[in-house]
Design a protein around this motif. Structure first.
Motif, short mmCIF file in Angstrom:
data_model
loop_
_atom_site.label_atom_id
_atom_site.label_comp_id
_atom_site.label_asym_id
_atom_site.label_seq_id
_atom_site.Cartn_x
_atom_site.Cartn_y
_atom_site.Cartn_z
N HIS B 9 -7.55 5.73 -5.19
CA HIS B 9 -7.80 4.88 -4.02
C HIS B 9 -8.12 3.45 -4.47
O HIS B 9 -7.53 2.48 -3.99
N ARG B 12 -5.11 1.77 -5.87
CA ARG B 12 -4.16 1.36 -4.84
C ARG B 12 -4.63 0.06 -4.17
O ARG B 12 -3.84 -0.84 -3.91
N LEU B 13 -5.93 -0.01 -3.90
CA LEU B 13 -6.46 -1.23 -3.28
C LEU B 13 -6.23 -2.43 -4.18
O LEU B 13 -5.99 -3.54 -3.70
N ALA B 14 -6.29 -2.22 -5.48
CA ALA B 14 -6.11 -3.32 -6.43
C ALA B 14 -4.65 -3.48 -6.83
O ALA B 14 -4.33 -4.28 -7.71
N ARG B 15 -3.76 -2.76 -6.19
CA ARG B 15 -2.32 -2.79 -6.49
C ARG B 15 -2.06 -2.49 -7.96
O ARG B 15 -1.28 -3.16 -8.63
N PRO B 90 8.84 -11.58 -0.40
CA PRO B 90 9.48 -10.46 0.29
C PRO B 90 9.07 -10.43 1.76
O PRO B 90 7.97 -10.85 2.13
N MET B 92 7.62 -9.70 5.18
CA MET B 92 6.36 -9.07 5.60
C MET B 92 6.43 -8.81 7.10
O MET B 92 6.79 -9.68 7.85
#
Lengths: 481, 93
Positions: B9, B12-15, B90, B92
């Protein structure tokens, strides 16, 4: 009909109209070519350091003071972390648990004269994101977006209210008057269309009498107060329908489409609300000197609420007069200047009524016109002295708008002065003699026929006759014959 | 010890894209940091204000005076993609 009551809170973003951005010296702009107001700080180049704009702090304090907020003795900035192309640092510098302005209260005035009190939760400083535009297929096959960083880093104050509002109309009243107050402070342009003021509403409903809150949704991106009101109405209706059918409202962000009146759900992205706030290490705490805060407090202009209370309480105006006349700082100044010279109630009537009506046709505002407050006061005095009749005064006003001449000069030049009594009496006697049927009706107590005589007298005198005098003279003439 | 799902998690938040070995390392390291925080929490900290900044400096403010911005070509020089004098990104939605 419904057994539910709405519970509404709003969040307002206000762009401060400072010269420069929140954390760098780039100039604020609107409508300039893209990416012409950027620097390593607002483009988030590595190794740069932000420095707080003192004027932004000053304006945030003014807003807090005007909203009766507690001013934090020490406040800090936080990073709000999320990834989006309009946010080059991948975090927005904002404030979290120690905002510069804490609890306050805003009092608005409804049209019926009752007060609408709205708790302010906080008002904090932050920076605006850049402008992201979706290109669609403008370039062959291209599915991309472009970013203009001119707006990125513009100082914002976010004002958050308590869930104290109970109707869409109250939300509209609150927002309009909050906007006025901000305009009086001179801290922002507050243009909904240009996005320098933006409002989101948190809406939930609950059974009447309940003290618990229902699940709320966030209504986003309304670019006019009217759409915001309509959007809230539509969202209340949608939630009511769900609950009445035994369903559940889910917590989400929704969007109102003014064209169709529909509410659509903006599928909020997974985990998007986990912002992982932490104190911004690049910015030191702001500790406003109490002497500075006192000075700002003492220097606040008289705000719409205080003005309205004074207009209604001391000057004999109606709540509606006061609401109209406090629409803008310019209009207040204009009215106050006239009211200092002549009867305030009469000045109010003429300014908000005939003057604005005549000027609307010309597409201009009183303070931009050739008619100064002193002109209005002069006209009111002429009316009071009986020098001109009401219909003639409207002509005088039209003349002043055209030429900017003094009221007495217009009266003179256009022959609009009230007629002397004997001249008018002669005309009335004529009319009574020429219309025996109507005269008899009046003798029989049919007062409605007075209007006929007044109309005839106006026609004969080109509007110079004072209707009240005509009525009195007609009665005399009828009684005499 | 935090679980693997928490690590994923946060990643994912921090890519961040982590391999399973990396996940295990992060699990250890993050748990170590949290244990340290727990150790601080266990202390009697009544009357100790939270530390948000390690240097005792306040009120660093700047006058509201414009400074020159970058020429646009300079600002856009490092962009991956330039479209319409802007940074192309990209799509959005």
């Amino acid at each position: 009909m419904s057994a539910f009551e709405p519970v509404i809170g709003v969040e307002i973003h206000v762009q401060l109209s400072t010269q420069t951005k929140m954390f760098c010296g780039c100039e604020l702009s609107f409508g300039d070519p893209p990416n012409t107001h950027t620097c390593p700080v607002c483009l988030a180049h590595p190794g740069v350091l932000p420095v707080v704009n003192e004027e932004a702090v000053r304006r945030a304090l003014m807003i807090g003071l005007a909203l009766g907020c507690e001013i934090a003795p020490r406040s800090i900035f936080h990073r709000k972390n999320y990834f989006y192309p309009d946010l080059p640092k991948a975090y927005q510098v904002s404030q979290f648990d120690i905002p510069i302005c804490g609890r306050g209260e805003f009092v608005a005035l409804r049209e019926d004269g009752s007060e609408l009190r709205v708790g302010i939760t906080r008002a904090h400083l932050e920076e605006d994101a850049a402008k992201l535009t979706h290109l669609g297929g403008r370039r062959a096959g291209a599915e991309e977006s472009v970013v203009d960083f001119n707006r990125g880093g513009t100082p914002l104050v976010e004002i958050v209210t308590e869930p104290d509002l109970r109707s869409a109309a109250d939300a509209g009243t609150f927002l309009r008057q909050l906007r006025q107050t901000l305009l009086f402070l001179g801290v922002s342009d507050c243009s909904m269309e240009e996005g320098s003021m933006r409002a989101d509403a948190n809406v939930s409903i609950r059974p009447v009498g309940s003290h618990e809150f229902g699940t709320k949704t966030e209504l986003k991106n309304m670019n006019s107060f009217r759409f915001l009101e309509r959007g809230i109405e539509a969202e209340i209706a949608r939630q009511t329908e769900i609950l009445e059918a035994g369903g559940r409202v889910s917590q989400e962000t929704v969007h109102y489409e003014p064209e169709t009146g529909h509410i659509t759900s903006l599928r909020s992205k997974e985990e998007s609300h986990d912002y992982r706030y932490f104190p911004e290490p690049d910015l030191v705490p702001v500790v406003p000197d109490p002497a500075w805060v006192d000075e700002l407090s003492a220097g606040l202009p008289e705000l719409p609420l205080a003005l309205r209370r004074r207009m209604v309480g001391d000057m004999g105006l109606s709540a509606e007069d006061a609401l109209v006349l406090t629409e803008s700082p310019e209009l207040v100044a204009y009215f106050m200047e006239a009211a200092a010279l002549a009867d305030p109630k009469a000045c109010a009537n003429w300014i908000r009524g005939e003057l604005r009506a005549q000027l609307r046709e010309a597409g201009t505002e009183p303070w931009e016109s050739k008619v100064t407050p002193a002109h209005v006061a002069g006209l009111v005095d002429l009316l009071e002295a009986g020098t001109v009749s009401v219909p003639a005064a409207k002509e005088v006003l039209a003349g002043m708008i055209e030429t900017g001449d003094q009221p007495a000069e217009v009266v003179e030049a256009r022959g609009l002065g009230a007629m002397d009594a004997s001249e008018l009496a002669a005309i009335v006697a004529d009319l009574v003699a020429a219309n025996p049927d109507q005269a008899q009706q009046l003798r029989d107590g049919k007062d409605k026929v007075l209007g006929f005589f007044v109309g005839q007298a106006m026609k004969r005198t080109g509007g110079r006759a004072d209707p009240q005098s005509v009525q009195a003279l007609v009665r005399e003439a009828v009684a005499d014959t | 010890m935090i679980d693997e799902n928490t690590v994923r998690h946060v990643a994912r938040l921090a890519r961040l894209r982590l391999g399973s070995d990396e996940e295990k390392v992060m699990q250890q390291e993050l748990s170590g940091i949290l244990e340290h925080i727990d150790a601080i929490r266990a202390m009697d900290l009544d009357g100790v204000p939270p530390t948000t900044h390690v240097i005792a400096v306040e009120n660093v403010l700047r006058p509201d005076v414009p400074r020159p911005s970058l020429p646009r070509e300079e600002a856009l020089r490092e962009a991956d993609d330039v479209v319409d004098e802007s940074f192309g990104v990209p799509r959005m939605d």
